[in-house]
Motif scaffolding. Structure first.
Motif, PDB file in Angstrom:
ATOM      1  N   PHE A   1     -10.706 -11.887  -2.764  1.00  9.87           N
ATOM      2  CA  PHE A   1      -9.413 -11.185  -2.810  1.00  9.87           C
ATOM      3  C   PHE A   1      -8.273 -12.158  -3.100  1.00  9.87           C
ATOM      4  CE2 PHE A   1     -10.711  -7.409   0.115  1.00  9.87           C
ATOM      5  CZ  PHE A   1     -11.192  -6.721  -0.982  1.00  9.87           C
ATOM      6  N   GLY A   2      -8.315 -13.318  -2.431  1.00  5.23           N
ATOM      7  CA  GLY A   2      -7.261 -14.302  -2.636  1.00  5.23           C
ATOM      8  C   GLY A   2      -7.230 -14.828  -4.054  1.00  5.23           C
ATOM      9  N   PHE A   3      -8.399 -15.162  -4.574  1.00  2.59           N
ATOM     10  CA  PHE A   3      -8.507 -15.665  -5.941  1.00  2.59           C
ATOM     11  C   PHE A   3      -8.001 -14.624  -6.936  1.00  2.59           C
ATOM     12  CE2 PHE A   3     -11.097 -15.921  -9.838  1.00  2.59           C
ATOM     13  CZ  PHE A   3     -10.737 -17.192 -10.277  1.00  2.59           C
ATOM     14  N   MET A   4      -8.463 -13.382  -6.779  1.00  6.78           N
ATOM     15  CA  MET A   4      -8.058 -12.305  -7.686  1.00  6.78           C
ATOM     16  C   MET A   4      -6.555 -12.050  -7.595  1.00  6.78           C
ATOM     17  SD  MET A   4      -9.215  -8.282  -7.557  1.00  6.78           S
ATOM     18  CE  MET A   4      -8.556  -8.104  -5.888  1.00  6.78           C
ATOM     19  N   SER A   5      -6.028 -11.986  -6.387  1.00 10.45           N
ATOM     20  CA  SER A   5      -4.606 -11.679  -6.205  1.00 10.45           C
ATOM     21  C   SER A   5      -3.729 -12.758  -6.824  1.00 10.45           C
ATOM     22  CB  SER A   5      -4.297 -11.525  -4.713  1.00 10.45           C
ATOM     23  OG  SER A   5      -5.027 -10.456  -4.146  1.00 10.45           O
ATOM     24  N   ARG A   6      -4.150 -14.009  -6.681  1.00  7.53           N
ATOM     25  CA  ARG A   6      -3.378 -15.104  -7.267  1.00  7.53           C
ATOM     26  C   ARG A   6      -3.458 -15.066  -8.800  1.00  7.53           C
ATOM     27  NH1 ARG A   6      -1.314 -19.984  -5.447  1.00  7.53           N
ATOM     28  NH2 ARG A   6      -1.164 -21.623  -7.022  1.00  7.53           N
ATOM     29  N   GLN A   7      -4.654 -14.833  -9.323  1.00  9.76           N
ATOM     30  CA  GLN A   7      -4.841 -14.808 -10.769  1.00  9.76           C
ATOM     31  C   GLN A   7      -4.081 -13.667 -11.433  1.00  9.76           C
ATOM     32  OE1 GLN A   7      -6.333 -18.048 -11.195  1.00  9.76           O
ATOM     33  NE2 GLN A   7      -7.411 -16.999 -12.838  1.00  9.76           N
ATOM     34  N   ARG A   8      -4.026 -12.519 -10.756  1.00  6.32           N
ATOM     35  CA  ARG A   8      -3.470 -11.317 -11.376  1.00  6.32           C
ATOM     36  C   ARG A   8      -2.050 -10.986 -10.902  1.00  6.32           C
ATOM     37  NH1 ARG A   8      -8.804  -7.293 -10.936  1.00  6.32           N
ATOM     38  NH2 ARG A   8     -10.279  -8.718 -11.962  1.00  6.32           N
ATOM     39  N   GLY A   9      -1.524 -11.759  -9.984  1.00  6.58           N
ATOM     40  CA  GLY A   9      -0.174 -11.503  -9.512  1.00  6.58           C
ATOM     41  C   GLY A   9      -0.043 -10.284  -8.624  1.00  6.58           C
ATOM     42  N   TYR A  10      -1.068 -10.000  -7.834  1.00  9.30           N
ATOM     43  CA  TYR A  10      -1.020  -8.857  -6.918  1.00  9.30           C
ATOM     44  C   TYR A  10      -0.076  -9.157  -5.742  1.00  9.30           C
ATOM     45  CZ  TYR A  10      -5.136  -6.640  -9.092  1.00  9.30           C
ATOM     46  OH  TYR A  10      -6.014  -6.031  -9.961  1.00  9.30           O
ATOM     47  N   VAL A  11       0.416  -8.087  -5.093  1.00  6.64           N
ATOM     48  CA  VAL A  11       1.320  -8.251  -3.956  1.00  6.64           C
ATOM     49  C   VAL A  11       0.691  -7.671  -2.698  1.00  6.64           C
ATOM     50  CG1 VAL A  11       3.353  -8.143  -5.434  1.00  6.64           C
ATOM     51  CG2 VAL A  11       2.521  -6.053  -4.320  1.00  6.64           C
ATOM     52  N   ARG A  12       1.202  -8.152  -1.573  1.00  2.34           N
ATOM     53  CA  ARG A  12       0.721  -7.666  -0.274  1.00  2.34           C
ATOM     54  C   ARG A  12       1.447  -6.369   0.085  1.00  2.34           C
ATOM     55  NH1 ARG A  12       0.217 -11.081   5.370  1.00  2.34           N
ATOM     56  NH2 ARG A  12      -0.298  -9.307   6.738  1.00  2.34           N
ATOM     57  N   PRO A  13       0.720  -5.265   0.256  1.00  2.66           N
ATOM     58  CA  PRO A  13       1.376  -4.021   0.653  1.00  2.66           C
ATOM     59  C   PRO A  13       1.689  -4.022   2.148  1.00  2.66           C
ATOM     60  CG  PRO A  13      -0.978  -3.667   0.425  1.00  2.66           C
ATOM     61  CD  PRO A  13      -0.725  -5.094   0.026  1.00  2.66           C
ATOM     62  N   LEU A  14       2.791  -3.430   2.519  1.00  3.42           N
ATOM     63  CA  LEU A  14       3.128  -3.248   3.927  1.00  3.42           C
ATOM     64  C   LEU A  14       2.364  -2.037   4.432  1.00  3.42           C
ATOM     65  CD1 LEU A  14       4.830  -3.822   6.477  1.00  3.42           C
ATOM     66  CD2 LEU A  14       6.604  -2.335   5.489  1.00  3.42           C
ATOM     67  N   MET A  15       1.495  -2.230   5.407  1.00  2.00           N
ATOM     68  CA  MET A  15       0.685  -1.138   5.938  1.00  2.00           C
ATOM     69  C   MET A  15       1.328  -0.600   7.217  1.00  2.00           C
ATOM     70  SD  MET A  15      -1.541  -1.275   3.559  1.00  2.00           S
ATOM     71  CE  MET A  15      -2.598   0.061   4.135  1.00  2.00           C
ATOM     72  N   THR A  16       1.410   0.721   7.333  1.00  3.71           N
ATOM     73  CA  THR A  16       2.057   1.355   8.491  1.00  3.71           C
ATOM     74  C   THR A  16       1.202   2.512   8.993  1.00  3.71           C
ATOM     75  OG1 THR A  16       3.284   3.012   7.217  1.00  3.71           O
ATOM     76  CG2 THR A  16       4.298   0.825   7.447  1.00  3.71           C
ATOM     77  N   ASP A  17       1.615   3.050  10.124  1.00  2.00           N
ATOM     78  CA  ASP A  17       0.948   4.215  10.693  1.00  2.00           C
ATOM     79  C   ASP A  17       1.683   5.512  10.394  1.00  2.00           C
ATOM     80  OD1 ASP A  17      -1.426   3.282  11.954  1.00  2.00           O
ATOM     81  OD2 ASP A  17      -0.201   2.320  13.498  1.00  2.00           O
ATOM     82  N   ASP A  18       2.764   5.445   9.573  1.00  2.28           N
ATOM     83  CA  ASP A  18       3.470   6.682   9.240  1.00  2.28           C
ATOM     84  C   ASP A  18       2.922   7.256   7.931  1.00  2.28           C
ATOM     85  OD1 ASP A  18       4.636   5.283   7.105  1.00  2.28           O
ATOM     86  OD2 ASP A  18       6.368   4.695   8.316  1.00  2.28           O
ATOM     87  N   LYS A  19       3.640   8.205   7.339  1.00  4.47           N
ATOM     88  CA  LYS A  19       3.137   8.888   6.148  1.00  4.47           C
ATOM     89  C   LYS A  19       3.763   8.397   4.847  1.00  4.47           C
ATOM     90  CE  LYS A  19       2.732  13.255   5.965  1.00  4.47           C
ATOM     91  NZ  LYS A  19       3.074  14.700   6.046  1.00  4.47           N
ATOM     92  N   ARG A  20       4.526   7.336   4.904  1.00  6.56           N
ATOM     93  CA  ARG A  20       5.171   6.864   3.683  1.00  6.56           C
ATOM     94  C   ARG A  20       4.142   6.291   2.700  1.00  6.56           C
ATOM     95  NH1 ARG A  20      10.476   5.663   3.200  1.00  6.56           N
ATOM     96  NH2 ARG A  20      10.109   3.658   2.198  1.00  6.56           N
ATOM     97  N   LEU A  21       4.319   6.651   1.439  1.00  8.14           N
ATOM     98  CA  LEU A  21       3.543   6.062   0.354  1.00  8.14           C
ATOM     99  C   LEU A  21       4.541   5.728  -0.747  1.00  8.14           C
ATOM    100  CD1 LEU A  21       1.005   5.215  -1.130  1.00  8.14           C
ATOM    101  CD2 LEU A  21       0.642   7.602  -1.798  1.00  8.14           C
ATOM    102  N   VAL A  22       4.968   4.473  -0.760  1.00 10.23           N
ATOM    103  CA  VAL A  22       5.985   4.035  -1.713  1.00 10.23           C
ATOM    104  C   VAL A  22       5.430   2.834  -2.471  1.00 10.23           C
ATOM    105  CG1 VAL A  22       8.332   3.200  -2.023  1.00 10.23           C
ATOM    106  CG2 VAL A  22       7.827   4.814  -0.177  1.00 10.23           C
ATOM    107  N   ILE A  23       5.222   3.001  -3.765  1.00 13.07           N
ATOM    108  CA  ILE A  23       4.708   1.921  -4.609  1.00 13.07           C
ATOM    109  C   ILE A  23       5.652   1.759  -5.794  1.00 13.07           C
ATOM    110  CG2 ILE A  23       2.793   1.109  -6.025  1.00 13.07           C
ATOM    111  CD1 ILE A  23       0.924   2.794  -4.286  1.00 13.07           C
ATOM    112  N   VAL A  24       6.119   0.560  -6.002  1.00  9.87           N
ATOM    113  CA  VAL A  24       7.039   0.265  -7.097  1.00  9.87           C
ATOM    114  C   VAL A  24       6.274  -0.470  -8.204  1.00  9.87           C
ATOM    115  CG1 VAL A  24       9.148  -0.938  -7.768  1.00  9.87           C
ATOM    116  CG2 VAL A  24       8.982   0.126  -5.497  1.00  9.87           C
ATOM    117  N   ASP A  25       6.338   0.090  -9.399  1.00 10.90           N
ATOM    118  CA  ASP A  25       5.651  -0.493 -10.554  1.00 10.90           C
ATOM    119  C   ASP A  25       4.176  -0.764 -10.276  1.00 10.90           C
ATOM    120  OD1 ASP A  25       7.703  -0.342 -12.339  1.00 10.90           O
ATOM    121  OD2 ASP A  25       8.368  -2.422 -12.105  1.00 10.90           O
ATOM    122  N   GLY A  26       3.517   0.252  -9.769  1.00  8.77           N
ATOM    123  CA  GLY A  26       2.081   0.138  -9.525  1.00  8.77           C
ATOM    124  C   GLY A  26       1.285   0.237 -10.816  1.00  8.77           C
ATOM    125  N   LYS A  27       0.119  -0.389 -10.818  1.00  7.45           N
ATOM    126  CA  LYS A  27      -0.753  -0.372 -11.996  1.00  7.45           C
ATOM    127  C   LYS A  27      -2.159   0.051 -11.599  1.00  7.45           C
ATOM    128  CE  LYS A  27       1.669  -4.271 -14.197  1.00  7.45           C
ATOM    129  NZ  LYS A  27       1.500  -5.657 -14.704  1.00  7.45           N
TER     130      LYS A  27
END
Length: 873
Positions: free
Chosen positions: A569-595
């Motif tokens: 996961f670390g190797f892939m995220s660094r290579q592809r520029g992935y970001v860490r999502p904020l995980m919560t227990d509520d119902k929000r689903l907010v993704i900016v410029d998702g691919k």
């Protein structure tokens, strides 16, 4: 096969005995250096393996025969298993030289698709599960094991979810009870058919007592050496006990050896994991693509950057069973973040992982007495690499990595023993000798010395006989019939000394033996055989010693697999520029410029990123309209995949993300699997939609694509409207609905938690350009004719359809003054409307009543009037 009509030899009597004992398996019957197959088995093997079909006896009743060399049996076994057959391997269990009469034989194991342990028969990156299903009066359960790794699980499931679990697991073989009773027979028969067709697994029926709860419990307790199953979290009466017991009983039946590496059983709690049913796994192309049924182009193939077989198999498990606990997800994220931030540490760990063997499967072979010398050499190399891996992990700060460092057990004492005992460049099999290292055993070294010195003695003896006889072509030979011999040309036979004893005459030569040569033979061959015997004894002692480390080796394997997945996961995220999502227990689903995690990799900069916002007060349900080929389906699948990926603990392809944990992902997209089962497109659509409506919770994520398209326009629109209303009002879960029913966009004006989005389209000079960008608001155009034009539909049809469309639009415009769908959107429940219409006059009187100025007598009289009026209705 039928009973033989000719007199049988003792060996063939043995064959018939074992064939009757294992009628559902192909019998590989060991005879010398070959495994022979007879009768129908021989015909099957000839067809599947390409073996020459001959016959054992001539005359009126020849016995079909096909043989294969014993040293190449693994390759033939693999072909038989891939063709869906079981093979019973019948070995000679005594030395033929010491046998009195017929050689003793026995079936030493039954090789089935779900019970493989040999590397050559297994896929490195995939688990090889055997599962058993138990269906009780109230509930059902499934238990599964991979004997090649020792992982053993059990899980309770609703009866209607059994097939989903089987398809998620992808077992190679599935155990079901033998059918009894009409109702049960039909139920099991249907399940067996579905498993064969949809999962591609073979189904093996076993007697009902395999699945008996009392017998199964006794089997489990005996195997684990415990007095209760409570230590595994398993309660009395749990249906899973029957399934787990059936699994173990089948392993005992087929393996006929120890299976001590299966040392525990894990109870899987469904609520701890994001549930993704088989429809969603397929629709989202998590494990297999829809078109080609291939792993290439799937989510798993795209994100799996692991370097070990153990890590790859764990990655698949993480993808199929993402986490639901925010804290557990964050622990993984912390580790991934550290690898992303510290590329040097990540690369160092991945470098070490490349040197590590598949410990899980080596341990299984050690436990089942099937280990090879190469396994132990690989184990030594792996253990020697662990200290450096531990050292690198020890530099990390993330809690999970610190814990993994502590679990990197190098077992130096075991590595030391194996290193001094096993020859580094040893043969693949112990039967070949040369496995035990020189210096490990004095007796073995002495016997090897005799054999080695003997070769030089033979050379000297041959030279002395050449000089003695004057025959330059004299040579020393050997065969298994009469051992060592002297061979001379027949033309020089008169030069043979008196002590030469003639043993054989061949075309141009004579063969002799001498007392001196036979004396050497007894000593040399005795030493060689004794040396091989000692080697086998020493190797077995080493194997037995290694079994003491099974628990520690399995713990190390689990730590390495976890480390491999996190580093991947670390190797892939660094290579592809992935970001860490904020995980919560509520119902929000907010993704900016998702691919889309798969398509974005193949399309690169051409892929258009998009936002999504759900459950934050602006709406739980998003209705997405726009033309075909514009990207609606990609968009909704993309967001489901991003949620799934985030809950594995991975980073995701986006600029920013906040994701409230989802308990289940539901999709309603395709129907190809069910069509194979004979259901209509619309029936499949409604069945899957019903599953969503009946099982989705407020925490679920629902993906709907063109629901209602399988029936008439009005029926489909009505259903789509009602389904969306129900989800928005009753379930209130995060939902994305891609549709061509533009009328549904009116729901956003009527329901506060529904909103519209559309796919941006640019019209220019009668052409349409799809921008693949999701924008707020609805649209009332489908651009179907433009899509048909892009697809290559003939020009005359495009022109004619445009004319028809214009006429239809005029017709619908005239009818627009009639009743509209919105008139009925807030319709009260049917029972309430009937009551209002039936009692309208009474309700009118009550509404006009001035309660404040009504006397008691007037009130009583009014009530009597109302009562009479109601009675008259």
């Amino acid at each position: 096969m039928g009973k033989p009509t000719v007199k049988l030899t003792p060996a063939m009597k043995q064959f018939h005995h074992f064939k009757e004992k294992y009628p559902d398996a192909i019998l590989f019957f060991r005879m010398g250096d070959f495994y022979e197959t007879f009768y129908e088995d021989a015909k099957t093997c000839s067809r599947v393996l390409g073996l020459t079909l001959t016959s054992r006896s001539k005359g009126d009743n020849p016995i079909p025969l096909a043989g294969l060399p014993y040293h190449a049996v693994d390759g033939y076994l693999k072909k038989m298993i891939q063709a869906g057959y079981k093979v019973a391997v019948c070995e000679q269990v005594e030395d033929p030289k010491k046998a009195i009469g017929v050689v003793k034989r026995d079936v030493v194991r039954i090789v089935t698709p779900g019970t493989l342990t040999d590397d050559m028969l297994l896929e490195t990156k995939e688990d090889n599960f055997l599962c058993a299903i138990s269906i009780g009066a109230k509930d059902a359960a499934i238990s599964w094991v991979d004997i090649s790794t020792g992982h053993f699980f059990v899980q309770g499931v609703a009866e209607n979810e059994v097939l989903d679990e089987v398809l998620r697991l992808g077992p190679k073989e599935c155990l079901l009870p033998e059918m009894k009773g009409e109702l049960f027979e039909a139920e099991v028969k249907k399940l067996a058919t579905d498993i064969r067709q949809l999962a591609g697994a073979i189904v093996t029926h076993r007697p009902g007592w395999y699945f008996d709860g009392y017998t199964a419990k006794a089997t489990l307790l005996k195997h684990f050496g415990t007095k209760t199953l409570e230590g595994f979290g398993i309660d009395e009466g749990f249906e899973g006990v029957a399934a787990a017991g059936a699994v173990l009983e089948y392993l005992k039946e087929t393996q006929k050896t120890a299976i001590d590496h299966i040392s525990s059983i894990r109870l899987v709690e469904r609520k701890a994991f994001l549930q993704v049913d088989q429809v969603s796994l397929r629709s989202l192309e998590v494990l297999r693509t829809i078109r080609s049924e291939s792993s290439k182009g799937t989510l798993l193939e795209s994100i799996d950057q692991t370097l070990t077989g153990m890590g790859s198999r764990m990655m698949r498990a993480w993808v199929c069973m993402p986490l639901c606990d925010v804290s557990a997800i964050e622990l993984r994220q912390d580790a991934v973040a550290e690898f992303v931030d510290n590329d040097t540490v990540c690369e160092s760990i991945r470098k070490q992982l490349k040197t590590i063997a598949d410990i899980e499967r080596i341990v299984a072979r050690i436990s089942t007495y099937r280990t090879s010398p190469k396994d132990l050499i690989a184990l030594v190399a792996t253990l020697r690499s662990i200290p450096l891996l531990r050292e690198v992990l020890g530099q990390c700060q993330a809690d999970i990595l610190v814990g993994l460092a502590g679990r990197c057990d190098s077992m130096d004492e075991l590595a030391d023993l194996l290193e001094v005992a096993i020859e580094p460049e040893c043969p693949a099999h112990i039967r070949d000798g040369g496995v035990i290292r020189s210096g490990f055993s004095e007796e073995l070294d002495r016997l090897r010395g005799i054999s080695k010195d003997g070769k030089s003695w033979l050379g000297q003896y041959q030279q002395s006989q050449v000089e003695r006889t004057g025959v330059s072509h004299l040579r020393i030979g050997y065969n298994r019939v009469f051992g060592y011999y002297i061979e001379m040309p027949r033309s020089a036979a008169d030069k043979a000394p008196e002590e030469y004893i003639r043993k054989q005459t061949i075309k141009n030569s004579e063969r002799y033996i001498t007392d001196e040569l036979k004396k050497y033979e007894e000593q040399a061959l005795g030493a060689r055989d004794k040396a091989l015997e000692i080697e086998q004894e020493l190797f077995e002692k080493l194997r037995t010693e290694t079994t003491k480390y099974i628990g520690r080796l399995q713990g190390l394997a689990d730590a390495i697999a976890n480390c491999d997945c996190l580093a991947s996961f670390g190797f892939m995220s660094r290579q592809r520029g992935y970001v860490r999502p904020l995980m919560t227990d509520d119902k929000r689903l907010v993704i900016v410029d998702g691919k889309h995690p798969v398509l974005a990799e193949s399309l690169g900069s051409e892929f258009v990123p998009n936002d999504v916002t759900l459950g934050d007060g602006s709406g739980d349900v998003t209705i997405i309209t726009g033309p075909n080929m514009a990207g609606k389906s990609t968009y909704i699948r993309q967001n489901a995949l991003l949620v799934l990926l985030a809950q594995t603990g991975s980073f995701i392809p986006a600029d920013k993300a906040e994701i409230g944990v989802v308990d289940r992902i539901f999709t309603r997209v395709g129907a190809s699997d069910e069509l194979l089962r004979g259901q209509s497109t619309f029936m499949v659509e409604m069945t899957e939609t019903a599953n969503i409506l009946n099982n989705a919770t407020e925490r679920s994520l629902v993906i709907l694509d063109e629901v209602g398209r399988g029936t008439s326009t009005h029926d489909g629109l009505s259903l789509a409207w009602a389904i969306t209303e129900h989800i928005a009002n009753a379930i209130k879960c995060r939902t994305m609905f891609a549709t061509h029913y533009h009328e549904l966009t009116e729901l956003a004006e009527l329901l506060v938690n529904v909103k519209n989005c559309n796919v941006a389209v640019r019209e220019w000079q009668d052409e349409v350009v799809f921008l693949h960008k999701i924008l707020p608001g609805g649209t009332d155009k489908s651009y179907g004719i433009h899509v048909a034009k892009l697809a290559g539909v003939p020009k005359e049809i495009i022109v004619r359809s445009s004319e028809i469309l214009a006429d239809l639009e005029k017709t619908f415009a005239k009818e627009a003054s009639g009743p509209e769908l919105t008139r009925h959107k807030t319709a009260e429940p049917e029972a309430e409307m009937l009551f209002v219409q039936k009692h309208k006059s009474v309700l009118d009187k009550l509404s006009e009543l001035d309660v404040n100025n009504l006397t008691p007598i007037e009130a009583i009289n009014m009530l009597n009037e109302i009562k009479s009026e109601i009675n008259d209705l």
